[in-house]
Design a protein around this motif. Structure first.
Motif, mmCIF file in Angstrom:
data_model
loop_
_atom_site.group_PDB
_atom_site.id
_atom_site.type_symbol
_atom_site.label_atom_id
_atom_site.label_comp_id
_atom_site.label_asym_id
_atom_site.label_seq_id
_atom_site.Cartn_x
_atom_site.Cartn_y
_atom_site.Cartn_z
ATOM 1 N N TYR A 150 0.827 -1.209 0.000
ATOM 2 C CA TYR A 150 0.000 0.000 0.000
ATOM 3 C C TYR A 150 0.866 1.266 0.000
ATOM 4 O O TYR A 150 0.538 2.258 -0.652
ATOM 5 C CB TYR A 150 -0.946 0.007 1.201
ATOM 6 N N ALA A 151 1.977 1.227 0.739
ATOM 7 C CA ALA A 151 2.881 2.373 0.751
ATOM 8 C C ALA A 151 3.437 2.625 -0.648
ATOM 9 O O ALA A 151 3.507 3.779 -1.107
ATOM 10 C CB ALA A 151 4.013 2.142 1.745
ATOM 11 N N ALA A 152 3.833 1.568 -1.334
ATOM 12 C CA ALA A 152 4.371 1.710 -2.686
ATOM 13 C C ALA A 152 3.318 2.286 -3.631
ATOM 14 O O ALA A 152 3.613 3.164 -4.458
ATOM 15 C CB ALA A 152 4.864 0.358 -3.196
ATOM 16 N N GLU A 182 3.429 5.949 -5.533
ATOM 17 C CA GLU A 182 3.242 6.047 -6.986
ATOM 18 C C GLU A 182 2.118 7.031 -7.330
ATOM 19 O O GLU A 182 2.151 7.694 -8.362
ATOM 20 C CB GLU A 182 2.934 4.670 -7.567
ATOM 21 N N ALA A 183 1.134 7.136 -6.424
ATOM 22 C CA ALA A 183 0.015 8.062 -6.641
ATOM 23 C C ALA A 183 0.349 9.483 -6.189
ATOM 24 O O ALA A 183 -0.510 10.367 -6.250
ATOM 25 C CB ALA A 183 -1.224 7.561 -5.902
ATOM 26 N N GLY A 184 1.588 9.694 -5.717
ATOM 27 C CA GLY A 184 2.022 11.032 -5.323
ATOM 28 C C GLY A 184 1.661 11.430 -3.913
ATOM 29 O O GLY A 184 1.714 12.607 -3.565
ATOM 30 N N MET A 185 1.290 10.461 -3.070
ATOM 31 C CA MET A 185 0.884 10.762 -1.699
ATOM 32 C C MET A 185 2.070 10.780 -0.747
ATOM 33 O O MET A 185 3.111 10.180 -1.016
ATOM 34 C CB MET A 185 -0.120 9.719 -1.203
ATOM 35 N N PRO A 245 -8.747 -0.770 -3.398
ATOM 36 C CA PRO A 245 -8.017 0.346 -4.007
ATOM 37 C C PRO A 245 -7.804 1.462 -2.999
ATOM 38 O O PRO A 245 -8.533 1.576 -2.006
ATOM 39 C CB PRO A 245 -8.939 0.792 -5.154
ATOM 40 N N LEU A 246 -6.805 2.284 -3.239
ATOM 41 C CA LEU A 246 -6.467 3.362 -2.309
ATOM 42 C C LEU A 246 -7.663 4.258 -2.006
ATOM 43 O O LEU A 246 -7.865 4.681 -0.868
ATOM 44 C CB LEU A 246 -5.323 4.208 -2.874
ATOM 45 N N GLU A 247 -8.470 4.546 -3.034
ATOM 46 C CA GLU A 247 -9.583 5.486 -2.836
ATOM 47 C C GLU A 247 -10.658 4.937 -1.904
ATOM 48 O O GLU A 247 -11.507 5.695 -1.423
ATOM 49 C CB GLU A 247 -10.204 5.875 -4.181
ATOM 50 N N ASP A 248 -10.639 3.621 -1.629
ATOM 51 C CA ASP A 248 -11.638 3.040 -0.720
ATOM 52 C C ASP A 248 -11.170 3.022 0.732
ATOM 53 O O ASP A 248 -11.882 2.511 1.602
ATOM 54 C CB ASP A 248 -11.953 1.595 -1.136
ATOM 55 N N LEU A 249 -10.015 3.596 1.022
ATOM 56 C CA LEU A 249 -9.451 3.495 2.365
ATOM 57 C C LEU A 249 -9.770 4.688 3.254
ATOM 58 O O LEU A 249 -9.271 4.769 4.367
ATOM 59 C CB LEU A 249 -7.930 3.301 2.285
ATOM 60 N N ARG A 250 -10.559 5.613 2.751
ATOM 61 C CA ARG A 250 -10.917 6.759 3.584
ATOM 62 C C ARG A 250 -11.870 6.332 4.691
ATOM 63 O O ARG A 250 -12.708 5.464 4.511
ATOM 64 C CB ARG A 250 -11.561 7.869 2.748
ATOM 65 N N MET A 251 -11.741 6.996 5.857
ATOM 66 C CA MET A 251 -12.632 6.712 6.971
ATOM 67 C C MET A 251 -14.054 7.126 6.599
ATOM 68 O O MET A 251 -14.276 8.199 6.029
ATOM 69 C CB MET A 251 -12.158 7.477 8.212
ATOM 70 N N GLY A 252 -15.013 6.264 6.906
ATOM 71 C CA GLY A 252 -16.402 6.541 6.558
ATOM 72 C C GLY A 252 -17.122 7.338 7.630
ATOM 73 O O GLY A 252 -16.522 7.838 8.585
#
Length: 262
Positions: free
Chosen positions: A40-42, A46-49, A178-185
């Motif tokens: 996930y870090a990689a 890659e996504a610029g985060m 995917p990364l975009e699904d990891l936000r706190m709900g």
């Protein structure tokens, strides 16, 4: 050798708390958590985060770079330290990329890496500095000073190389989310309150309740807690841009010597 039964029985409760707090979680059968973290870090890099990993596992030091830092929990959350590349090099004498090789030489009981008897951080760092990597060390055993060290290294070469393979993280694990699904709900306060009452998390609820209520209020009213930092003289023009009735809080800040008001 085995996961303690007392901990194993609490894992479903940990999942229940995470779900109540709308914190995404994932697991892959047969994959270690640190490999999933590395992958996930990689992907985030890659996504610029910018990535901040919170862990007590030193293996993740190898992931540190311009976009990745680690909050290392030395003794739970009461004793933590921020580890970036300069901090790792200062502490261990090698950079993040070389950390797995240092761990293989020194050993790490948490990962069952035995290391080489008598070799600590300083000796391991000097060997890697002098000979470049593990291959260089074992190719030049006849040049290494010391009565016992060359022989001891030779005797433990196989376990060192195995330890290196264990310490090296896999950064290519297929991501279950995917990364975009990891936000706190969105958190349901009543669900959390009932669960925490059942688990007798009284002090934790007292600390968390005001935070959750503030977030819920912000979402309901549109009030944001993200500060707008204004330069000197910028307050009046900024206020002119706001709609009448806008909620706001002002925190004044001073710089330099305060005036004498006597």
């Amino acid at each position: 050798a085995e996961t303690p039964d007392a901990f194993r029985s609490q894992i479903p409760l940990i999942f229940e708390v995470l779900d109540a707090l709308a914190i995404p979680r994932m697991m892959i059968e047969g994959v270690e958590a640190d490999d999933l973290i590395a992958s996930y870090a990689a992907a985030a890099v890659e996504a610029g985060m910018q990535v901040l990993i919170v862990t007590g596992d030193r293996d993740v030091f190898q992931l540190v770079g311009d976009q990745v830092s680690v909050i290392y929990t030395r003794r739970g959350i009461s004793d933590t330290v921020l580890m970036d590349a300069p901090a790792i090099e200062k502490k261990y004498g090698v950079g993040p990329v070389m950390y797995p090789q240092l761990a293989a030489l020194r050993g790490d009981p948490s990962d069952n890496i035995p290391g080489v008897p008598g070799v600590g951080d300083k000796t391991a760092a000097k060997l890697l500095s002098d000979y470049g990597d593990l291959d260089g060390i074992f190719a030049h055993l006849d040049e290494i000073r010391g009565k016992k060290l060359p022989t001891t290294l030779a005797e433990h070469e196989a376990s060192v190389r195995t330890g290196y393979a264990v310490a090296l993280l896999d950064r290519e694990v297929p991501l279950p989310l995917p990364l975009e699904d990891l936000r706190m709900g969105t958190v349901d306060l009543e669900t959390v309150r009932k669960l925490f009452a059942t688990l007798e998390f009284r002090s934790l609820w007292e600390r968390l309740d005001p935070v959750l209520r503030t977030e819920a209020q912000a979402e309901a009213t549109g009030f944001t807690t993200e500060p707008e930092r204004l330069a000197a003289g910028g307050l009046a023009p900024w206020l002119d841009t706001l709609e009448p009735g806008t909620l706001l809080a002002i925190l004044p800040a001073t710089a330099g010597q305060l005036p004498d008001l006597r």
